[in-house]
Design a protein around this motif. Structure first.
Motif: not given
Length: 283
Positions: A93-94, A98, A100, A105
């Motif tokens: 998901d990250t 995102k 990130q 993470s």
């Protein structure tokens, strides 16, 4: 997030994002990637459905790179599969949603794991590969190996375990494989004191191979065998040899060879052949 299965010609291909959690695959599966080629495999101990506490993931990044991850729910603690699934799903998901850093993470995922599954734990090993340069983070004893076509080892991560430390300090590989404390860990996700070991700037040539695997792989094969299986040839053929050999070792012990029944999961990856061959791999 579900695994996507797409039929192409007479073969089955997985299309990213690929998340395999608690799977029982009969054989390895190819993964279609823009930045390279990959093959995955995951099987519970003895092929017993519902018993696999391993998880793995492959996600293509927005910058054209790829994120590879494996996790192994810690045996002897409850809800190991849920822990591994939480971590792999969170990283996917990250990576997709995102911007990130992978280290951040993993650290955030550990806090979520401590909150949602306080009695569970898992290992994790992650490789981010962009423009054929890899960054690696890991905690525990799921191991990453990067080798050239002629078998030169570019990277092998160290297991965060009492035996892993001894091996790094000179313990013979065979002694390490048969050591009675090989199953113990001293670093894992789900521990407030978890720490991450990082390697950055690992340059991959066109014919290099990267392998991420849970300890069910590394506890049943000698390093030299693994290197010989994966260093050259078709990637799917290498995955088949790995899977067949490790299952045979588990199911049919032979004196002098390692044999430890366990879940086994791995990812094999090669970058696209668009860069020059590593000079160390030339004849």
């Amino acid at each position: 997030m579900e695994v996507k299965l797409v039929l192409m010609a007479d073969s089955e291909f997985l299309v990213p994002p690929v998340l395999l959690c608690g799977q029982n695959l009969a054989e390895p599966r190819k993964v279609e990637l823009k930045a390279g080629q990959a093959v995955v495999f995951s099987r519970p101990q003895g092929g017993q459905s519902g018993a696999n506490e391993d998880a793995l993931g492959i996600v293509e990044k927005h910058d054209g790179g790829v994120c590879l991850a494996v996790a192994d729910g810690v045996g002897g603690l409850p809800r190991g599969l849920e822990a591994a699934n939480l971590v792999i799903s969170f990283l996917a998901d990250t990576t997709l949603n995102k911007n990130q850093p992978v280290q951040e993470s993993i650290e955030v995922a550990n806090q979520q794991l401590l909150k949602e599954l306080p009695s569970a734990a898992t290992t994790v090993t992650v490789a981010e590969i962009t423009d054929n340069v890899a960054k690696v983070c890991h905690a525990g004893d799921s191991t990453l190996l990067a080798v050239g076509q002629r078998g030169r080892i570019k990277l092998k991560t160290q297991c965060h375990s009492p035996v892993g430390i001894k091996e790094a300090n000179g313990l013979d590989e065979k002694e390490a494989l048969f050591h009675p404390q090989r199953h113990l860990l001293n670093n894992m996700m789900g521990d407030p004191a978890m720490w991450l070991e990082k390697q950055e700037g690992i340059e991959l040539a066109a014919r290099d191979t990267v392998l991420l695997g849970t300890d069910g792989l590394w506890d049943n094969l000698f390093l030299s065998e693994i290197v010989e299986f994966i260093r050259a040839g078709e990637l799917f053929d290498s995955a088949e040899k790995l899977a067949q050999t490790v299952i045979e070792r588990m199911d049919t012990p032979v004196t002098g060879q390692p044999s430890k029944p366990d879940d086994v999961s791995f990812i094999l990856y090669r970058p696209n052949p668009c860069t020059e061959v590593d000079p160390a791999d030339k004849d």
